[in-house]
Write an enzyme that holds these catalytic residues in place. Structure first.
Site, PDB file in Angstrom:
ATOM      1  CB  SER A 106      14.156  12.836  45.249  1.00 57.91           C
ATOM      2  OG  SER A 106      13.734  11.777  44.407  1.00 57.91           O
ATOM      3  CD  GLU A 134      18.867   3.909  52.144  1.00 59.93           C
ATOM      4  OE1 GLU A 134      18.498   3.287  53.176  1.00 59.93           O
ATOM      5  OE2 GLU A 134      18.089   4.564  51.436  1.00 59.93           O
TER       6      GLU A 134
END
Length: 319
Positions: free
Chosen positions: A266, A126
């Site tokens: 996740s 990210e």
């Protein structure tokens, strides 16, 4: 043994959207589809999608010409997008909308003539994506000490954005250090950090007030999962990050009456249930769900995937 389950835990809206993009792409276009980087940081999720026909790569050069290409939830640098365009790859972008929001914030600050500071962890996809999206030099910091080392004048016009999966408390400390050093600073409010990160961290702090042990279900390369474990340690509770029930060490349970159980953004719920089953093999277990935030946020899929895949015709046997 009491098992207290954090609320919320597990999948966030950005992760759900990313996984749905891969699943629907396979339904609509057929296997294989190619995904740059792990769609989300969970090996169980990745392996299930691989069995369905997804192929995960780290370099666009590994993707054949014309193959359906998906960018992961973490986002990518503009150079990756440009490479895909130049090759004519049909791309579906699974970047989390909250990550895309950080990209837009960074670009806006740079357009206003400010030097951009990114609060995040070096090497995280990210962070690499955000630094490659802004179109200007970005200064990366992850600690108060990093702020002191920035080679910028104290009166420089600067702005900051943050990696979405960071600790709210850690981010607040770095922002305070930025505010103390720079006289001309702009940036989003701490509350602008990913809602899922904040909710899961708050739930773990509450959980740790009443448990003897904290188990966090998630992958070792998941930033938000690691941070949940670290919060447990900071709260004085023995805390472990485990991928699934097979990694449970019975020695952790000695003298434990209450186990706190949560999962990173996740990690699928089936892995949480797998850990509970593993606990049941060592003790009688009473499972309780904590009160907490009920998340009902949904993110829209790309337009290409909003209509269902056409049903395949079934050939008549003539009988």
């Amino acid at each position: 043994m009491r098992v207290l389950m954090a609320q919320p835990r597990g999948f966030c809206a950005g992760v759900v959207r990313a996984i749905q993009i891969v699943e629907r792409s396979l339904e609509k276009f057929g296997a294989p589809v190619y995904v740059r980087h792990e769609i989300v940081h969970n090996r169980h999720v990745v392996e299930r999608l691989e069995r369905m026909g997804a192929v995960f790569v780290e370099d666009l050069q590994e993707i054949p010409d014309g193959a359906v290409t998906i960018f992961s939830a973490h986002g990518v640098a503009q150079s990756i997008i440009d490479e895909a365009i130049s090759r004519g790859l049909p791309v579906l972008d699974a970047t989390c909308p909250l990550v895309s929001k950080v990209h837009a914030q960074g670009k806006r600050y740079v357009t206003r003539g400010r030097t951009l500071i990114l609060i995040g962890h070096a090497g995280h996809p990210e962070v690499e994506g955000t630094m490659g999206q802004v179109g200007a030099p970005v200064h990366l910091v992850s600690s108060v000490e990093d702020v002191a080392r920035l080679e910028l004048p104290d009166n420089a016009a600067v702005a900051y954005v943050t990696q979405t999966t960071l600790s709210v408390d850690d981010t607040r400390g770095v922002i305070t250090a930025l505010e103390a050093r720079f006289s001309d600073l702009e940036g989003p409010d701490v509350s602008d950090i990913c809602y899922a990160t904040q909710h899961r961290q708050s739930a773990v702090r509450e959980l740790c007030e009443t448990v003897d042990l904290l188990l966090v279900v998630g992958s070792s390369n998941s930033s938000n999962s690691n941070r949940l474990r670290e919060i447990g340690v900071e709260q004085g509770v023995p805390s472990y990050l485990i991928a699934d029930g097979s990694e449970l060490d019975p020695a952790w349970l000695d003298g434990v009456q209450a186990v706190g159980l949560t999962a990173g953004a996740s990690a699928p719920e089936e892995l949480v249930l797998n850990v509970i089953e593993s606990l049941r093999r060592h003790s009688d277990v009473e499972v309780e769900q904590m009160d907490g935030v009920r998340e009902d946020i949904e993110f829209r899929l790309p337009p290409e995937l909003r209509t269902p895949a056409p049903r395949k015709a079934v050939a008549s046997s003539g009988r």
